[in-house]
Design a protein around this motif. Structure first.
Motif, short mmCIF file in Angstrom:
data_model
loop_
_atom_site.label_atom_id
_atom_site.label_comp_id
_atom_site.label_asym_id
_atom_site.label_seq_id
_atom_site.Cartn_x
_atom_site.Cartn_y
_atom_site.Cartn_z
N UNK A 173 14.14 12.59 -4.31
CA UNK A 173 13.06 11.82 -4.56
C UNK A 173 11.71 12.14 -4.18
N UNK A 174 11.41 12.88 -3.09
CA UNK A 174 10.46 13.37 -2.45
C UNK A 174 9.58 14.56 -3.42
N UNK A 175 10.46 15.26 -4.17
CA UNK A 175 10.20 16.30 -5.03
C UNK A 175 9.93 15.98 -6.52
N UNK A 176 10.33 14.58 -6.73
CA UNK A 176 10.24 14.26 -8.08
C UNK A 176 8.76 13.49 -7.99
N UNK A 177 7.86 13.25 -6.95
CA UNK A 177 6.81 12.71 -7.08
C UNK A 177 5.66 13.43 -6.54
N UNK A 178 4.45 13.27 -7.00
CA UNK A 178 3.23 14.14 -6.78
C UNK A 178 2.78 13.73 -5.54
N UNK A 179 3.36 14.07 -4.10
CA UNK A 179 2.92 13.50 -2.91
C UNK A 179 3.14 14.55 -1.85
N UNK A 180 2.23 15.25 -1.18
CA UNK A 180 2.82 16.25 -0.03
C UNK A 180 3.87 16.04 0.59
N UNK A 181 4.51 17.08 0.86
CA UNK A 181 6.19 17.01 1.53
C UNK A 181 6.15 17.02 3.03
N UNK A 182 5.91 15.86 3.59
CA UNK A 182 6.08 15.59 5.01
C UNK A 182 7.50 15.34 5.39
N UNK A 183 8.06 16.00 6.24
CA UNK A 183 9.67 15.80 6.51
C UNK A 183 9.67 15.39 7.93
N UNK A 184 10.51 14.29 8.27
CA UNK A 184 10.87 13.64 9.58
C UNK A 184 11.90 14.87 10.04
N UNK A 185 11.42 15.82 10.78
CA UNK A 185 12.36 16.84 11.12
C UNK A 185 12.99 16.90 12.55
N UNK B 246 0.61 -1.31 0.19
CA UNK B 246 0.02 -0.10 -0.04
C UNK B 246 0.81 1.26 0.08
N UNK B 247 2.04 1.27 0.85
CA UNK B 247 2.85 2.39 0.80
C UNK B 247 3.47 2.67 -0.43
N UNK B 248 3.93 1.41 -1.10
CA UNK B 248 4.41 1.54 -2.37
C UNK B 248 3.52 2.43 -3.45
N UNK B 249 2.25 1.77 -3.44
CA UNK B 249 1.30 2.31 -4.36
C UNK B 249 1.01 3.75 -3.90
N UNK B 250 1.11 3.95 -2.82
CA UNK B 250 0.64 5.39 -2.37
C UNK B 250 1.87 6.42 -2.89
N UNK B 251 3.19 5.78 -2.94
CA UNK B 251 4.29 6.89 -3.38
C UNK B 251 4.58 6.72 -4.64
N UNK B 252 3.90 5.61 -5.34
CA UNK B 252 4.23 5.26 -6.83
C UNK B 252 5.82 4.74 -6.89
N UNK B 253 6.52 4.41 -5.78
CA UNK B 253 7.85 4.07 -5.79
C UNK B 253 7.91 2.59 -5.57
N UNK C 137 -3.28 -7.86 16.13
CA UNK C 137 -2.58 -8.02 15.14
C UNK C 137 -2.56 -7.11 14.26
N UNK C 138 -1.42 -6.82 13.27
CA UNK C 138 -1.44 -5.61 12.53
C UNK C 138 -0.26 -5.31 12.07
N UNK C 139 -0.33 -4.61 10.94
CA UNK C 139 0.93 -3.95 10.16
C UNK C 139 0.71 -2.62 9.87
N UNK C 140 1.81 -1.78 9.54
CA UNK C 140 1.85 -0.50 9.11
C UNK C 140 3.28 -0.34 8.40
N UNK C 141 3.35 0.56 7.40
CA UNK C 141 4.45 0.72 6.84
C UNK C 141 4.71 2.18 6.35
N UNK C 142 5.93 2.78 6.31
CA UNK C 142 6.19 3.97 5.71
C UNK C 142 7.46 3.99 4.50
N UNK C 143 7.36 4.79 3.60
CA UNK C 143 8.73 4.86 2.72
C UNK C 143 9.31 5.93 2.72
N UNK C 144 10.57 5.97 3.24
CA UNK C 144 11.27 7.19 3.69
C UNK C 144 12.18 7.47 2.26
N UNK C 145 12.41 8.67 1.85
CA UNK C 145 13.19 8.97 0.70
C UNK C 145 13.99 10.14 0.91
#
Length: 391
Positions: A229-241, A31-38, A217-225
């Motif tokens: 890369x972040x500015x090359x895809x059409x997703x909001x820019x959320x930074x781990x500050x 789902x995270x890969x689909x969300x990012x397109x990566x 039970x359960x799972x969750x995922x994030x893709x860090x870039x």
């Protein structure tokens, strides 16, 4: 260090799942890969606590990377107790920030259905000191109960305050389709009515049934870039500050003041310091409320409220979904659930969801800065993350 962004997120329901553990980790990753397109993932980190003991599976990351057909990407499992999820995010952050990788997948998963609640409690109790605590029957509920009693005597917290946290978070979970508990509760039903003791009995006095999170039970995922890369895809820019981690004594009785959660305080200071922000800048937070008292105590230790005043802010509605600083809009561990190794990643998923403005009925208005606190052991290994929406 380079800036690190969250480009994709994914999550399963936090409930009882029929699927094998590796699939519980792989599904939110897809789902995270689909969300990012990566899809050209360079490194995978898998957060989990119980695979070896509960599921009789080791080297989980190797299984997950193969399930996702991501070989020959690097893969490593991260076990850090209930803080495994945020520990894996920290490793992913470092991999991107250092320039070693541009695209890293972090997924967390737990499958607890193999064991009953008593066995799950014993499994989690292996976090405690083996010679000073575990052999004497200390469990996490007993630790939390003793902590709660001290907090009540020192700061005036009451069972009503604990019930208020339970009602707030479990009712927030009603707005979260992925939450474990979809049962609305009221103060009357769990505290004031003649049936309250039946509905909500003590499990470790003064803690009652509704003061503890469910076993999930359960799972969750994030893709860090990287920024490029972040500015090359059409997703909001959320930074781990900001990333902060700190530890405290393993045996709780060795702490000078057992009501001080020094690792929480230090991890938050480090996270805010790296971000160049203060607690007053935070718009929404996910705090590790495995027991209701922990939300109150952590809200003070991270700096949202003065020590001993977290329950007063709760009374005033400041931590409600429409309050000044909403805490645990997802339902928290109390309502959304606590698949141990996935919990920290699930907290990050919720904050990114909020900062993107995609949280639907539980959306916090104009959220730009988000914060998570992932509490390992009984506060002896804590990781705090600060997120910022840039556009």
């Amino acid at each position: 260090m380079r800036d690190v962004y969250v480009a994709g997120i994914g999550i399963t329901s936090f409930t009882r799942l029929e699927y094998p553990l590796a699939e519980i980790a792989a599904f939110p990753a897809m789902l995270a890969m689909k969300d990012s397109g990566l899809t050209d993932i360079e490194q995978v980190y898998v957060a989990n606590m119980g695979a070896a003991r509960v599921n009789h599976q080791t080297a989980l990351a190797s299984a997950v990377v193969d399930s996702l057909s991501l070989t020959p990407a690097g893969a490593a499992s991260i076990e850090n107790g209930p803080a495994s999820g945020s520990a894996a995010i920290k490793e992913g952050f470092l991999a991107v920030a250092s320039g070693m990788h541009d695209i890293v997948l972090v997924t967390g998963a737990e499958r607890m259905r193999e064991v009953n609640n008593l066995e799950a409690t014993d499994f989690i109790a292996t976090l405690t000191h083996p010679l000073a605590e575990y052999i004497y029957g200390v469990t996490l509920p007993s630790h939390a109960a003793m902590f709660t009693r001290l907090y009540m005597e020192k700061y005036g917290v009451t069972e009503r305050h604990l019930a208020m946290v339970a009602v707030k978070n479990q009712n927030n979970a009603m707005l979260n389709e992925f939450a474990h508990l979809h049962q609305p509760i009221t103060i009357e039903g769990i505290l004031d009515s003649p049936e309250a003791m039946t509905n909500n009995p003590y499990v470790a006095e003064p803690l009652r049934f509704f003061d503890a999170c469910p076993v999930s039970d359960g799972g969750a995922a994030v893709i860090l870039v990287s920024e490029k890369v972040a500015k090359s895809i059409d997703r909001p820019l959320v930074r781990i500050a900001g990333v902060g981690q700190a530890t405290d004594t393993h045996a709780v009785h060795e702490r000078e003041n057992p009501t001080d959660l020094l690792a929480v305080r230090r991890a938050a200071e480090l996270s805010f310091g790296m971000a160049g922000l203060t607690p007053s800048d935070v718009d929404v937070a996910e705090l590790h409320d495995a027991f209701t008292i922990l939300e109150i105590a952590e809200s003070e230790e991270v700096g949202f409220f003065a020590k001993g005043e977290g329950h007063i802010a709760l009374e005033k509605g400041e931590t409600a979904l429409d309050g000044r600083l909403p805490i645990n809009p997802s339902g928290g561990l109390k309502g959304k659930g606590h698949p141990v190794g996935a919990t920290g990643v699930g907290q990050a998923h919720e904050i990114v969801h909020q900062l993107r403005g995609e949280a639907g009925a539980r959306q916090v208005a104009d959220a730009r800065v988000g914060f998570t606190c992932n509490f390992g052991g009984f506060g002896n290994n804590v990781i705090c993350l600060t997120f910022v929406r840039e556009n």
